[in-house]
Design a protein around this motif. Structure first.
Motif, mmCIF file in Angstrom:
data_model
loop_
_atom_site.group_PDB
_atom_site.id
_atom_site.type_symbol
_atom_site.label_atom_id
_atom_site.label_comp_id
_atom_site.label_asym_id
_atom_site.label_seq_id
_atom_site.Cartn_x
_atom_site.Cartn_y
_atom_site.Cartn_z
ATOM 1 N N UNK A 53 0.851 -1.189 0.000
ATOM 2 C CA UNK A 53 0.000 0.000 0.000
ATOM 3 C C UNK A 53 0.879 1.228 0.000
ATOM 4 N N UNK A 54 0.684 2.120 -0.948
ATOM 5 C CA UNK A 54 1.494 3.325 -1.030
ATOM 6 C C UNK A 54 1.052 4.325 0.018
ATOM 7 N N UNK A 55 1.922 5.258 0.304
ATOM 8 C CA UNK A 55 1.609 6.292 1.283
ATOM 9 C C UNK A 55 0.424 7.130 0.836
ATOM 10 N N UNK A 56 0.357 7.446 -0.436
ATOM 11 C CA UNK A 56 -0.768 8.239 -0.939
ATOM 12 C C UNK A 56 -2.075 7.497 -0.722
ATOM 13 N N UNK A 57 -2.111 6.210 -1.034
ATOM 14 C CA UNK A 57 -3.331 5.431 -0.851
ATOM 15 C C UNK A 57 -3.716 5.348 0.620
ATOM 16 N N UNK A 58 -2.720 5.200 1.496
ATOM 17 C CA UNK A 58 -3.002 5.151 2.932
ATOM 18 C C UNK A 58 -3.655 6.442 3.404
ATOM 19 N N UNK A 60 -5.178 8.897 1.484
ATOM 20 C CA UNK A 60 -6.399 9.313 0.796
ATOM 21 C C UNK A 60 -7.517 8.286 0.890
ATOM 22 N N UNK A 61 -7.180 6.995 0.942
ATOM 23 C CA UNK A 61 -8.201 5.958 0.904
ATOM 24 C C UNK A 61 -8.298 5.159 2.201
ATOM 25 N N UNK A 108 -8.142 18.003 -5.027
ATOM 26 C CA UNK A 108 -7.099 18.979 -5.353
ATOM 27 C C UNK A 108 -6.633 19.680 -4.083
ATOM 28 N N UNK A 109 -7.580 20.066 -3.232
ATOM 29 C CA UNK A 109 -7.243 20.714 -1.964
ATOM 30 C C UNK A 109 -6.343 19.804 -1.134
ATOM 31 N N UNK A 110 -6.705 18.545 -1.027
ATOM 32 C CA UNK A 110 -5.952 17.609 -0.185
ATOM 33 C C UNK A 110 -4.596 17.259 -0.793
ATOM 34 N N UNK A 200 -4.282 10.067 -7.292
ATOM 35 C CA UNK A 200 -5.520 9.843 -6.541
ATOM 36 C C UNK A 200 -6.730 9.778 -7.465
ATOM 37 N N UNK A 201 -6.807 10.702 -8.402
ATOM 38 C CA UNK A 201 -7.993 10.822 -9.243
ATOM 39 C C UNK A 201 -7.975 9.868 -10.430
ATOM 40 N N UNK A 202 -6.798 9.731 -11.081
ATOM 41 C CA UNK A 202 -6.712 8.930 -12.301
ATOM 42 C C UNK A 202 -5.983 7.601 -12.117
#
Length: 362
Positions: A53-58, A60-61, A108-110, A200-202
């Motif tokens: 699990x990537x840091x971004x996924x942790x 944001x998700x 975008x804000x996050x 995150x989005x794409x």
């Protein structure tokens, strides 16, 4: 900011960018502190294997932070998650007041907040509100309202209320953030924020369209009107059939409720038939970002593991309409589409419905 926190932030700024990860590579393991090595392992492994699990996924998700993660890293993820909850709530409040058809993009804000503050001192609630307000300007409007006093008498009075207007120019947004929050924002910050947002989005740091492959650009519809969700050549993309198989996570033999079609992240996913979208949400336990469409007469289809959902619940779609972009969210071992066909709620083999080589390409 502590030395460890600063180190984490520096590492994440580099590692959220795909080129940065490639340049740093495993040199990190030899020269950086144990704290950064943990960050590097999570991020670099996530680029090579969806089991990690990537840091971004942790952030944001959600999901479980690895037990092996350093305390500083765990704290950084938990703090950013807490801030994200507040940012989401504040964005919703702003969108409830926006009077045109636009809305503030909370992702975008996050993404910008993540790049600027991960591993650093998080702003308090007032600071978070100031941050979100950098994305909008306000004008005051007046309206007439009816009030009732304690005796039940009604009277009309005028009141003023704020109306938010989105700031469309990102350069202006960054300028306002720098001034309001008292921080210096570099070009690297902006590039990394774009990469995080696209991820995150794409589902890809390169952004929308990066995963398209020949055949996906044009709807592939059979004589009976059933459309391939990934375009022509779907037969060569099947990696797991409907029915019993060895579970890729546990190794146990289990039923597979659909068909897996291996496509790059960002591939356009199309509606198989006309119908109404009944679900467009994130299922953390399995499907990830998924969409369901009711086609009538008991027939429905499901599209799982997407990186972005482009259709909304209640929306009417036609066969071939793009409803999402593929990805690897949820319980997934790599970028692909999990495609299900259901008849009166019972899953059935999608191969019986998908157009064969005799299909028509408009």
């Amino acid at each position: 900011m502590s030395t460890a926190a600063a180190a984490i932030k520096a590492a994440l700024l580099a590692l959220t960018d795909e080129d940065g990860r490639k340049k740093l590579g495993w040199v990190l393991a030899a020269i950086l502190s144990p704290v950064i090595v943990v960050v590097a392992l999570v991020c670099v492994f996530s680029a090579a294997s969806q089991h990690n699990i990537s840091t971004v996924e942790l952030c944001f998700h959600g999901g479980t932070i690895p037990d092996s993660a350093a305390p500083e890293y765990r704290q950084a993820v938990e703090e950013i998650r807490d801030s994200f909850e507040s940012l989401d709530s504040m964005a919703e409040e702003i969108n409830a007041l926006v009077e045109d058809e636009e809305s503030l993009d909370a992702d975008r804000v996050k993404a910008i907040f993540y790049v600027l503050y991960f591993g650093g001192q998080q702003p308090d609630e007032a600071g978070l509100q100031s941050f979100v307000d950098c994305f909008v300007t306000y004008t005051e409007e007046t309206r007439t309202v009816t009030i009732t006093d304690e005796e039940g008498n009604e009277a009309e009075v005028e009141e003023t209320y704020p109306i938010p207007h989105l700031v469309d120019d990102l350069a202006q947004v960054y300028e306002r953030i720098g001034s309001t929050m008292g921080i210096g924002i570099t070009e690297d910050h902006q590039v990394n924020a774009d990469s995080v947002y696209n991820l995150v989005v794409y589902g890809s740091a390169a952004g929308v369209g990066s995963g398209w492959f020949p055949g996906a650009e044009v709807p592939y519809i059979g004589a009976d009107g059933f459309c391939s969700p990934i375009g022509v050549g779907w037969e060569s993309r099947v990696t797991s059939e409907f029915g019993y198989r060895k579970d890729p996570f546990t190794g146990e033999t289990r039923g597979h409720t659909g068909m897996d079609l291996a496509v790059p992240t960002g591939t356009p996913i199309r509606a198989a038939l006309s119908g109404t979208v009944t679900a467009a949400a994130y299922d953390q336990g399995g499907y990830g970002y998924y969409i369901m469409i009711d086609h009538g007469n008991g027939l429905s289809t499901l599209y799982g593991h997407n990186s972005q959902l482009l259709a909304q619940v209640g929306q009417t779609v036609e066969a071939g309409d793009i409803i999402s972009l593929s990805g690897s969210t949820g319980r997934s071992t790599g970028p692909h589409l999990h495609f299900e066909v259901r008849v009166n709620g019972q899953r059935t083999d999608p191969r019986s419905y998908l157009p064969t080589s005799g299909g028509q390409i408009p």
